[in-house]
Design a protein around this motif. Structure first.
Motif, PDB file in Angstrom:
ATOM      1  N   ALA A 414     -19.210 -29.240  22.026  1.00 16.79           N
ATOM      2  CA  ALA A 414     -20.465 -28.541  22.271  1.00 16.79           C
ATOM      3  C   ALA A 414     -20.226 -27.306  23.143  1.00 16.79           C
ATOM      4  O   ALA A 414     -20.743 -26.218  22.861  1.00 16.79           O
ATOM      5  N   HIS A 415     -19.422 -27.490  24.162  1.00 15.82           N
ATOM      6  CA  HIS A 415     -19.139 -26.381  25.078  1.00 15.82           C
ATOM      7  C   HIS A 415     -18.461 -25.229  24.338  1.00 15.82           C
ATOM      8  O   HIS A 415     -18.871 -24.074  24.441  1.00 15.82           O
ATOM      9  N   MET A 416     -17.450 -25.541  23.576  1.00 12.83           N
ATOM     10  CA  MET A 416     -16.693 -24.488  22.910  1.00 12.83           C
ATOM     11  C   MET A 416     -17.506 -23.843  21.799  1.00 12.83           C
ATOM     12  O   MET A 416     -17.321 -22.677  21.486  1.00 12.83           O
ATOM     13  N   ARG A 417     -18.436 -24.607  21.198  1.00 12.02           N
ATOM     14  CA  ARG A 417     -19.229 -23.973  20.156  1.00 12.02           C
ATOM     15  C   ARG A 417     -20.090 -22.868  20.746  1.00 12.02           C
ATOM     16  O   ARG A 417     -20.218 -21.796  20.173  1.00 12.02           O
ATOM     17  N   ARG A 418     -20.657 -23.127  21.904  1.00 10.41           N
ATOM     18  CA  ARG A 418     -21.477 -22.085  22.533  1.00 10.41           C
ATOM     19  C   ARG A 418     -20.651 -20.833  22.759  1.00 10.41           C
ATOM     20  O   ARG A 418     -21.086 -19.726  22.478  1.00 10.41           O
ATOM     21  N   LEU A 419     -19.426 -21.036  23.260  1.00  8.26           N
ATOM     22  CA  LEU A 419     -18.583 -19.867  23.529  1.00  8.26           C
ATOM     23  C   LEU A 419     -18.259 -19.129  22.236  1.00  8.26           C
ATOM     24  O   LEU A 419     -18.334 -17.902  22.169  1.00  8.26           O
ATOM     25  N   ASP A 424     -23.939 -18.121  26.212  1.00  8.88           N
ATOM     26  CA  ASP A 424     -23.435 -18.354  27.555  1.00  8.88           C
ATOM     27  C   ASP A 424     -22.997 -19.804  27.688  1.00  8.88           C
ATOM     28  O   ASP A 424     -23.602 -20.708  27.113  1.00  8.88           O
ATOM     29  N   ALA A 425     -21.900 -20.017  28.441  1.00  5.58           N
ATOM     30  CA  ALA A 425     -21.462 -21.380  28.690  1.00  5.58           C
ATOM     31  C   ALA A 425     -22.556 -22.127  29.444  1.00  5.58           C
ATOM     32  O   ALA A 425     -23.261 -21.537  30.270  1.00  5.58           O
ATOM     33  N   ILE A 440     -12.541 -28.141  30.882  1.00  3.71           N
ATOM     34  CA  ILE A 440     -12.820 -28.385  29.467  1.00  3.71           C
ATOM     35  C   ILE A 440     -12.097 -27.361  28.608  1.00  3.71           C
ATOM     36  O   ILE A 440     -11.541 -27.698  27.555  1.00  3.71           O
ATOM     37  N   GLU A 441     -12.057 -26.116  29.083  1.00  2.00           N
ATOM     38  CA  GLU A 441     -11.389 -25.089  28.286  1.00  2.00           C
ATOM     39  C   GLU A 441      -9.880 -25.330  28.234  1.00  2.00           C
ATOM     40  O   GLU A 441      -9.242 -25.082  27.211  1.00  2.00           O
TER      41      GLU A 441
END
Ligand code: SF4
Ligand code: SF4
Lengths: 534, 238
Positions: A414-419, A424-425, A440-441
């Motif tokens: 989910a986090h990386m999809r936003r990026l 915005d993260a 996470i990154e």
């Protein structure tokens, strides 16, 4: 604190496509000989499924691993006296039928069959006794759930969760489990060997069989709960996965790792406290074995550990490698990797990142956004059966660690999809799984980008008690009967060698297409023209 | 005839002993990789599960019986006030039972070897020589025990055993053996053949009896340097 180093592996199951490349390259390297036809040091099994050999996880039947007797660890198949009493026939030995009867085909028939109305066939022939045979089972017979739900009845892990779930399960969840020897911290194969032929190497924890000491008692086959020691029926000796030690000693990854098309295998050093292993392996509750094993691992970033390691004779570059170890990151820092069947109490050292994709797929099939964090977390919670199954494989039935690992993987998605979508993260996502966005990154970089030199951080070998000149004598593959004896065995050394090295001379003037850059016509690409040819 | 007797019971035992010791040493030095049980359990387990233990345990008792019968002189049991008749009955019952078990076990194993194709394929040329010899030795031994008991006319402890012990003081008592009944001579001669074959056949796996297992710790650690050193770099590990 007695610090020891172990070369360990992590496999990211999310990425395994079940292509069996690892199994085939491993077999070509190590077990393409008479007597080992049925042997796969690396095999890939579809889960749920019976595995190879059939139903090997049923320890009530096969008696692998350890059990607790009045708080003390004893091999499940019995202690020393009972083993010796069973020397002349081992009642818990899997037979060839439990693996499979190896076969080939009579290809000759294709060209020599007399002229007739029917197209000639190549009928199967047993590789054991040469007679015609019916092929009824193989090393991955139930691949991709082939053979239907009937075969699932033979899955010991599924049996534990209950009958009613079987059909529903098959529709919702399937993944691949590549398996090699676990190079356990507390190896029951070693404990079972009456001759003391199996041993764990002090320097890197690799578990090996001394071929000159093995007397063919076959107790190790029973002792290993993962059934990763095999009996060579031609030489009468036990053989097992070597973690490709000649390669690892040279700082190269194992053949299965190197050739994995999913690039999902990680190799690195784990430092552990050898004094804690016995205690950790004998905690009474099976669910506590995973945390207990985690407790044996030492943080290589801790200066106290580093100095204790060097005091224990571990060279500086090994401690350095342990600090950069991808395996340590996945196991201890991110806690997304889990051991396979810790309940066997052997303290296995090949760990697995559980698969999230089947859950994402199931979610997408229902028309939901499979990468939205709330949906994903909801799905992880509601798909209890897959979770229970994964827990049966990786945590002795405790769902919480599996769930935590999957939630971290979900948060990463989910986090990386936003990026990636330029949004915005959202730090809240990371916070829900107790991580920092930057962490996470980094995990994303390791798991998704998986660069070669970040996947494999392998220090080169050293000799314990430095200066032992013997060790330079090499790996001993050239001994009579060893793979180095075969002409093609040179491939082990040449596998990663740059062109033009000594390994090249077996090409006899031809070109090695594997490292040809595709440009021009190097000498040897085509055979020399015959004199006076066209 | 006399020369034959001297050759058989005075010279041959020493030749066999030299062959046995030198052959075993050679085998251990140059063919440690070949020292194995050559188990075929992977192919067939049901018959082996019966035949294997019956044969081997039977044989172990037979060997123990030979050690007692050959090495303990009659004067010792007499001194212990063990009546000769009791000794004989014991020897007959225990020895006969052990012998019968060994023969029956071997029968099962040989039947298995002949009838299970996968097992039959593993039979080497050495095996084809060894098995008939082994079977004949066992049967002849059983015969001496049973027939000896039935007639009761020959006390091997005053003949064969005396000869056997005399070998070790390098003063072979040839007449003691030459006067033994034919069955004993036959059994002994074939027994010598067995010892001659020992280092070069699968019998050699008897030397591998893993008694050290009882006293060693479960987990074995070895250093990389040490493993490369075994037999001058011959330690192949897989
Ligand atoms: S997984 Fe490997 S090290 Fe562990 S018990 Fe089995 S063979 Fe031994
Ligand atoms: S090569 Fe990699 S992707 Fe293919 S089956 Fe093996 S582990 Fe899975």
């Amino acid at each position: 604190m007695r610090v020891m180093a172990q070369i360990a592996m992590v496999m990211n199951l999310d990425k395994c496509i079940g292509c069996h490349t690892c199994s085939v390259t491993c077999k070509q390297t190590w077990t393409n000989r008479a007597g080992t036809e049925y042997v796969w040091f690396n095999n890939v099994e579809t889960r749920p499924g019976q595995g190879y050999p059939r139903g090997y996880e049923d320890q009530d039947r096969w008696k692998g691993g350890w059990r607790l007797a009045h708080g003390r660890l004893v091999p499940r198949a019995g202690g020393r006296v009972r083993r010796l009493a069973r020397l002349f026939a081992n009642p818990e030995l899997p037979l060839l039928d439990d693996y499979y009867q190896p076969w080939t085909y009579d290809y000759d028939n294709l060209t020599t069959a007399p002229l007739g109305d029917d197209v000639p066939t190549a009928p199967p022939r047993s590789l054991v006794d040469g007679r015609p045979m019916a092929v009824t089972w193989g090393p991955n017979w139930d691949d991709d759930l082939g053979g239907g739900p009937g075969h699932l009845a033979g899955d010991p892990v599924l049996r534990k969760i209950g009958d009613d779930v079987r059909l529903q399960y098959e529709q919702s969840f399937m993944f691949y489990l590549p398996r090699i020897c676990e190079h356990c911290l507390n190896p029951s194969c070693v404990a079972a060997c009456p001759s003391g032929a199996l041993y764990k190497r002090v320097e890197d924890g690799i578990v090996l069989v001394d071929q000159d000491r093995c007397r063919g008692w076959r107790m190790c086959v029973t002792g290993c709960p993962y059934k990763k020691v095999y009996f060579n029926h031609q030489t009468g000796k036990a053989e097992k996965c070597t973690m490709c030690y000649p390669r690892v000693e040279a700082g190269e990854p194992t053949v299965c790792s190197e050739t994995c098309v999913g690039r999902l295998r990680y190799l690195g050093v784990m430092l552990y406290d050898a004094d804690r292993v016995g205690e950790a392996a004998s905690v009474p509750r099976e669910e506590d074995l995973y945390p207990a094993q985690l407790g044996c691992f030492l943080d290589p970033g801790d200066p106290a550990v580093a100095s204790a390691a060097e005091a224990s004779g571990i060279p500086h570059d090994w401690v350095e490698a342990a600090r950069r170890s991808p395996v340590y990151s996945l196991i201890s820092r991110y806690r997304v990797a889990l051991p396979l069947h810790p309940e066997y109490r052997t303290m296995p050292m090949v760990w697995y990142v559980p698969p999230l994709s089947p859950i994402v797929d199931a979610l997408a099939e229902t028309g939901h956004d499979g990468e939205e964090v709330g949906n994903l977390f909801g799905a992880i919670e509601s798909l209890r059966i897959p979770l229970g199954y994964l827990a049966g494989l990786f945590t002795a039935g405790d769902i919480a660690p599996v769930e935590a690992a999957l939630r971290r993987l979900a948060a990463m998605r989910a986090h990386m999809r936003r990026l990636n979508l330029g949004e915005d993260a959202d730090p809240a996502i990371a916070a829900r799984v107790d991580m920092e966005p930057a962490q996470i990154e980094r995990m994303y970089r390791l798991l998704a980008l998986a660069k070669y030199d970040e996947r494999y951080v392998i220090p080169t070998a050293y000799a314990a008690g430095a200066g032992a000149g013997d060790a330079v004598a090499g790996c001993g593959l050239d001994a009579p009967g060893g793979p180095g004896m075969l002409e093609t065995g040179a491939g082990v050394a040449a596998f990663h060698a740059p062109p033009g090295t000594a390994a090249d001379d077996r090409l006899r003037g031809r070109i090695n297409l594997l490292n040809w850059d595709g440009k021009g016509l190097p000498a040897g690409l085509f055979p020399p023209r015959a004199e006076g040819g066209r | 005839m006399k020369h034959l007797q001297i050759a058989l019971w005075g010279v041959l035992p020493y030749l066999v002993l030299v062959l046995f010791v030198a052959g075993s040493a050679w085998r251990y030095r140059y063919d440690r990789f070949g020292l194995t049980t050559r188990s075929t359990q992977l192919h067939e387990s049901r018959l082996l599960g019966v035949g294997g233990p019956v044969f081997h345990f039977g044989l172990l008792f037979v060997v123990a019986g030979h050690v007692v019968g050959m090495l303990v002189p009659e004067s010792v049991t007499n001194a212990l006030r063990l009546p000769e008749s009791v000794y004989r009955e014991n020897a007959l019952v225990a020895g006969g039972a052990a012998g019968l078990a060994a023969v029956a076990g071997l029968g099962i194993l040989l039947w298995r070897r002949l009838r299970v194709p996968a097992v039959r394929r593993t039979t080497s040329r050495g095996d084809r020589l060894l098995y008939p010899v082994l079977a004949t030795v066992l049967l002849a031994g059983l015969w001496t025990t049973l027939a000896g008991a039935a007639t009761g006319s020959y006390d091997y402890r005053l003949g064969v055993s005396v000869w056997f012990r005399s070998l070790f003081v390098l003063d072979p008592d040839v007449p003691a053996m030459a006067h033994a009944p034919f069955a004993f001579q036959f059994h002994t001669a074939l027994g010598m053949l067995l010892f001659a074959l020992w280092p070069f056949s699968r019998l050699v796996h008897a030397f591998a009896a893993p008694l050290g297992y009882l006293v060693r710790p479960y987990i074995v650690y070895r250093s990389r340097g040490a493993s490369a050193g075994v037999g001058a770099g011959r330690g192949v590990a897989r």
